[in-house]
Design an enzyme around this catalytic site. Sequence first.
Site, mmCIF file in Angstrom:
data_model
loop_
_atom_site.group_PDB
_atom_site.id
_atom_site.type_symbol
_atom_site.label_atom_id
_atom_site.label_comp_id
_atom_site.label_asym_id
_atom_site.label_seq_id
_atom_site.Cartn_x
_atom_site.Cartn_y
_atom_site.Cartn_z
ATOM 1 C CG ASN A 148 -1.344 -2.757 -3.831
ATOM 2 O OD1 ASN A 148 -2.151 -2.563 -4.728
ATOM 3 N ND2 ASN A 148 -0.283 -1.973 -3.638
ATOM 4 C CG ASP A 162 3.756 2.002 2.218
ATOM 5 O OD1 ASP A 162 3.809 3.048 1.542
ATOM 6 O OD2 ASP A 162 2.748 1.665 2.881
ATOM 7 C CE LYS A 173 11.138 -20.868 -9.997
ATOM 8 N NZ LYS A 173 10.792 -22.165 -10.523
ATOM 9 C CG PHE A 175 -7.045 8.264 -3.107
ATOM 10 C CD1 PHE A 175 -6.688 9.251 -4.020
ATOM 11 C CD2 PHE A 175 -8.302 7.697 -3.189
ATOM 12 C CE1 PHE A 175 -7.585 9.666 -5.003
ATOM 13 C CE2 PHE A 175 -9.200 8.100 -4.171
ATOM 14 C CZ PHE A 175 -8.844 9.083 -5.080
ATOM 15 C CE LYS A 212 -2.108 7.027 5.701
ATOM 16 N NZ LYS A 212 -2.824 5.894 5.167
ATOM 17 C CE LYS A 216 1.743 10.039 2.763
ATOM 18 N NZ LYS A 216 1.801 8.907 1.856
HETATM 19 N N1 CTP Z 1 1.774 7.188 -1.669
HETATM 20 C C1 CTP Z 1 2.869 7.575 -2.416
HETATM 21 N N2 CTP Z 1 4.058 6.907 -2.293
HETATM 22 C C2 CTP Z 1 4.184 5.894 -1.431
HETATM 23 C C3 CTP Z 1 3.083 5.489 -0.652
HETATM 24 C C4 CTP Z 1 1.892 6.150 -0.819
HETATM 25 O O1 CTP Z 1 2.743 8.513 -3.211
HETATM 26 N N3 CTP Z 1 5.354 5.265 -1.319
HETATM 27 C C5 CTP Z 1 0.518 7.944 -1.786
HETATM 28 C C6 CTP Z 1 -0.636 7.153 -2.352
HETATM 29 O O2 CTP Z 1 -0.724 7.309 -3.752
HETATM 30 C C7 CTP Z 1 -1.827 7.739 -1.629
HETATM 31 C C8 CTP Z 1 -1.278 8.109 -0.276
HETATM 32 O O3 CTP Z 1 0.111 8.313 -0.482
HETATM 33 O O4 CTP Z 1 -2.308 8.920 -2.236
HETATM 34 C C9 CTP Z 1 -1.462 7.005 0.717
HETATM 35 O O5 CTP Z 1 -0.790 7.354 1.851
HETATM 36 P P1 CTP Z 1 0.043 6.298 2.715
HETATM 37 O O6 CTP Z 1 0.408 6.971 3.986
HETATM 38 O O7 CTP Z 1 1.180 5.746 2.008
HETATM 39 O O8 CTP Z 1 -0.995 5.202 2.898
HETATM 40 P P2 CTP Z 1 -0.668 3.802 3.317
HETATM 41 O O9 CTP Z 1 0.256 3.112 2.383
HETATM 42 O O10 CTP Z 1 -1.958 3.155 3.540
HETATM 43 O O11 CTP Z 1 0.145 4.152 4.647
HETATM 44 P P3 CTP Z 1 0.123 3.439 6.025
HETATM 45 O O12 CTP Z 1 0.670 2.109 5.723
HETATM 46 O O13 CTP Z 1 1.017 4.294 6.830
HETATM 47 O O14 CTP Z 1 -1.296 3.475 6.468
#
Ligand code: CTP
Length: 399
Positions: free
Chosen positions: A212, A281, A291, A324, A338, A342
């Site tokens: 990303n 995610d 490859k 975050f 969130k 969490k």
């Molecule tokens: N985070 C994490 N591990 C993951 C995904 C996210 O520790 N696999 C943490 C990030 O570091 C951040 C927070 O979770 O502090 C973000 O939350 P998250 O719900 O994962 O945000 P998004 O990825 O934006 O989720 P969504 O797609 O559900 O909006």
Amino acid sequence: MKTKKTVLLGITGGVAAYKAAELARLLVKAGFDVHTVMTPAAKEFITPLTMKAVTGNPVFESLFDPLHRSATAHIDLARDPDIAVIAPATANALGKLALGMADDLLSTVLLAIDLATCPVLLAPSMNTTMLMNPAVQENIRRLAARGYGILEPGEGLLACQEIGKGRMADPLEILARVQAILERKRDLEGRVVLVTAGPTREALDPVRFFTNYSSGKMGYALARAAVERGARVILVSGPSELPLPAGVEFYPVSSAQEMHRVVMDKVLEAEIVIKAAAVCDYRPELIQEEKIKKGGDLALKLVRNPDILQAIGSEKGRRFLVGFAAETEDLLENAVQKMEKKNLDMIVANDLKREGAGFAAETNLVTLLYRDGQLEEMPLMSKYDLAHCILERVSARTG
Ligand code: CTP
């Protein structure tokens, strides 16, 4: 006994030298005692008389000036200040400092300064192409890694009529940084802070990956700010181009699974955990050994990565957990959800649709939400300043 904090202002020979007078004026107005050292080239752009008039102090120009108090003026000058600011810092000045060269008063004084007792801020200023030259970039990275503070040059129309990065940081911004450093509380002394930063990289085959746009800027700013406030800092970061903040324990990782492993191991040592990383995610179900060759359409199966923050939250203990949330819609509702899901103490909600917020920007525009339902809307500020604001809140709530 001195009553005012002393700033050593080093001016080197760039067009932005004229702004050094404004910087000196701001520093004097803010109550600092400013002592100026100018290189011979700086005097081509601004006169010592101007600096003497603005600061009310004699200006130092040469290693061999008969007006010096002693024969070792460079050592005296290096001992006195509470902070040194080199503004502007030319490519030549940065290069000399990076190499440890001392061929005039300023470069000699700089080598005689002990960074442990006197922070040094460098404000690079030059033509964009010069700034982007790998030699200059490497010098800046090296200096940052050694603990010099880099005042990032801004973008705009430069003296050479080119548009780009290379403008000296704004004098007001430099003043704020000086004040922040000298007035900063060491309120995290003795605490252990774990920060995650950057994106993760999810491999598809030996040459491709998913990732990303995270730059790592927010996490690195938090790590640096936490060190400055006295904490022991463990930084676990996905791939980032940023210079490593001085004084952190660094664990570079690539994938979310790798970050998960390292964080779950290191979290045992931490009392404060700040998860600024943008963890992917999903990852490809299989990493192809060879490859992938093109053919017809390709369907990929992605599988969920572990949610690292949730894993920490479920075994939180007495730790203070900061997450975050980067959202493009329903910012506050999503952030609160969130935080609950969490088991966080605080969440930094970032509205990606607002100007000045988000991944690669130098600034951020966020709302801070707390477990007790409190909410604080923060003004637009640099990621570094925001980092200090976040840590101030964390410290107040964990003290
Ligand atoms: N985070 C994490 N591990 C993951 C995904 C996210 O520790 N696999 C943490 C990030 O570091 C951040 C927070 O979770 O502090 C973000 O939350 P998250 O719900 O994962 O945000 P998004 O990825 O934006 O989720 P969504 O797609 O559900 O909006």
